[in-house]
Structures are given as structure tokens and as C-alpha cells.
Scaffold this active site. Structure first.
Site, PDB file in Angstrom:
ATOM      1  CD  GLU A  33      -3.151   0.688   0.239  1.00  0.00           C
ATOM      2  OE1 GLU A  33      -2.579   1.537  -0.478  1.00  0.00           O
ATOM      3  OE2 GLU A  33      -4.378   0.662   0.370  1.00  0.00           O
ATOM      4  CG  ASP A  34      -1.100   4.727  -1.339  1.00  0.00           C
ATOM      5  OD1 ASP A  34      -1.759   4.023  -0.532  1.00  0.00           O
ATOM      6  OD2 ASP A  34      -1.657   5.523  -2.122  1.00  0.00           O
TER       7      ASP A  34
ATOM      8  CG  PHE B 260      -4.348  14.892   1.827  1.00  0.00           C
ATOM      9  CD1 PHE B 260      -5.224  13.846   2.073  1.00  0.00           C
ATOM     10  CD2 PHE B 260      -3.919  15.112   0.525  1.00  0.00           C
ATOM     11  CE1 PHE B 260      -5.679  13.036   1.037  1.00  0.00           C
ATOM     12  CE2 PHE B 260      -4.371  14.306  -0.519  1.00  0.00           C
ATOM     13  CZ  PHE B 260      -5.253  13.272  -0.257  1.00  0.00           C
TER      14      PHE B 260
ATOM     15  NE  ARG C 106      -2.737   8.283  -9.045  1.00  0.00           N
ATOM     16  CZ  ARG C 106      -3.405   7.858  -7.986  1.00  0.00           C
ATOM     17  NH1 ARG C 106      -2.765   7.459  -6.913  1.00  0.00           N
ATOM     18  NH2 ARG C 106      -4.726   7.849  -7.982  1.00  0.00           N
TER      19      ARG C 106
ATOM     20  CG  ASP D  13      -6.003   8.242   6.594  1.00  0.00           C
ATOM     21  OD1 ASP D  13      -5.702   8.643   7.710  1.00  0.00           O
ATOM     22  OD2 ASP D  13      -6.734   8.898   5.818  1.00  0.00           O
TER      23      ASP D  13
END
Ligand code: IMP
Ligand code: MG
Length: 190
Positions: free
Chosen positions: A109-110, A163, A176, A113
Site C-alpha cells: 500500500e502507499d 494530507f 503521483r 490512514d
């Protein structure tokens, strides 16, 4: 100042971005994670499953730091987000293209959260007969975590509750391609 010396900002030098993790920081950490995974998965049947789209840059670098035989696959999920929070409902938009039975799976995963997306994804993958399933996430934002029982086995960096964009992470599809992780200073200017 003569016109020729005025530097126009570009996507990568955008002054609305504050660098949180540089390209060098990320490179160093990804190399460490790769070594750790290579040590843990020697003689195993490793499949690295990237969660599209955010993990694509991390996955591409990570697998090149894992000096072992392995295969890759991808899943795409939509997590029915409203503007600020994840609902935990996960729809599979694209599934892996190989059986996972008997495989040692690392889900890449990036960022984790709330953890709702990955938690649900692991429930789904957990029924596929894999020998083991672990998680690698470049970023861990622990503060808004709802699924506190979720364990990130290979974590790049813990970050504050901001964020972030870049290195695969986006806002409305943009950023990205940044080679670093940045914080958008003024979202209205983005
Ligand atoms: P979770 O279900 O709240 O853990 O959601 C995780 C997903 O939300 C990640 O895979 C990202 O796609 C997205 N996300 C969460 N935080 C950020 C961020 O700071 N920047 C970009 N995307 C984020
Ligand atoms: Mg994602």
C-alpha cells in the site's frame, strides 16, 4: 532581475508543496525494507500484490530492492470515501490474476490512514488459502486509525496527520509522479 535568470516553477518545484520526505530519504528506506523482506522470504513462494493506483511507484522500487525470486500482481479497490473519511466499504474493481493458495503474500500500500480499506481487503484475501499475508506500506498515518488492530509488517515512515502527495499518492489524480512526498500547503491553489 534579467528575464533569463527567473526560474519558472514546475510540477516538481511547485512552491505550494512542502517536501516531507525527499527522494534520497525514500530511496534509503526502500533499500532497507527490501533487504528485510529478502531476509524474511528466502525459500518462500513470494507474491507481491500492489493496491492500485497509489502503490505503483513504491512497488516498482521495492521489488527491485528484494533480491529473491518473486511474482507481482495487482488489485484495485474503491473505498467509497466521502470528502474526509473512509467508510470501510470496499468494492473490488480489479482482482489478482493468479490463485494465492499456498503463496506467501505481501500486500503493498502507499499509505494506511484509518486502516479501513486495508482491513477489509485483508478479510477478502484471507479467504484465498494463502500460506501467509503481510502488509508493506510506505507511509503510516497512525493518528486517524480506526482499525487499531491492523499491523503494518513493513512500514516505510510514520507521518503526522497531514494530507500528503507524491511518489504514487495523489489529490484528484494529480502529483503521483513527484519523486518525493510533499504536503500541499494551500489546497485551494492546487
Ligand atoms: P484508509 O482506508 O483510510 O486507510 O485509506 C487509505 C487510502 O486513502 C490510501 O490507500 C490512499 O489512497 C488514501 N489516502 C489516505 N491518506 C492519504 C493522503 O494523505 N494522501 C493521499 N491519499 C491518502
Ligand atoms: Mg490507496
Amino acid at each position: 532581475m534579467p528575464a533569463s535568470t527567473i526560474q519558472k516553477s514546475t510540477e516538481f518545484t511547485n512552491t505550494n508543496l512542502e517536501v516531507l520526505l525527499s527522494e534520497a530519504d525514500i530511496k534509503r528506506r526502500v533499500a532497507e525494507l527490501g533487504k528485510q523482506i529478502a531476509a524474511d522470504y528466502a525459500d518462500k513462494d513470494l507474491v507481491v500484490v500492489g493496491v492500485l493506483k497509489g502503490s505503483c511507484v513504491f512497488l516498482a522500487d521495492l521489488i527491485r530492492a528484494v533480491d529473491l525470486p518473486l511474482t507481482i500482481d495487482f488489485m484495485a479497490v474503491s473505498s467509497y470515501k466521502d470528502a474526509t473519511k473512509s467508510s470501510g466499504d470496499v468494492e473490488i474493481l480489479k482482482d489478482v490474476s493468479q490463485p494465492l493458495r499456498g503463496k506467501d503474500v505481501i500486500v503493498v500500500e502507499d499509505i494506511v490512514d484509518t486502516g479501513l480499506t486495508l482491513f477489509r481487503l485483508l478479510e477478502i484475501l484471507g479467504s484465498r488459502g494463502a500460506t501467509s499475508i503481510k502488509i508493506a506500506s510506505l507511509l503510516d498515518k497512525p493518528e486517524p486509525r480506526i482499525k487499531k488492530e491492523l499491523k503494518i509488517d513493513y512500514c516505510g515512515f510514520q507521518i503526522p496527520n497531514k494530507f500528503v502527495v507524491g511518489y504514487g499518492l495523489d489529490v484528484a489524480g494529480r502529483y503521483r509522479n513527484l519523486p518525493f512526498i510533499g504536503v500541499v500547503k494551500n489546497p485551494e491553489l492546487a
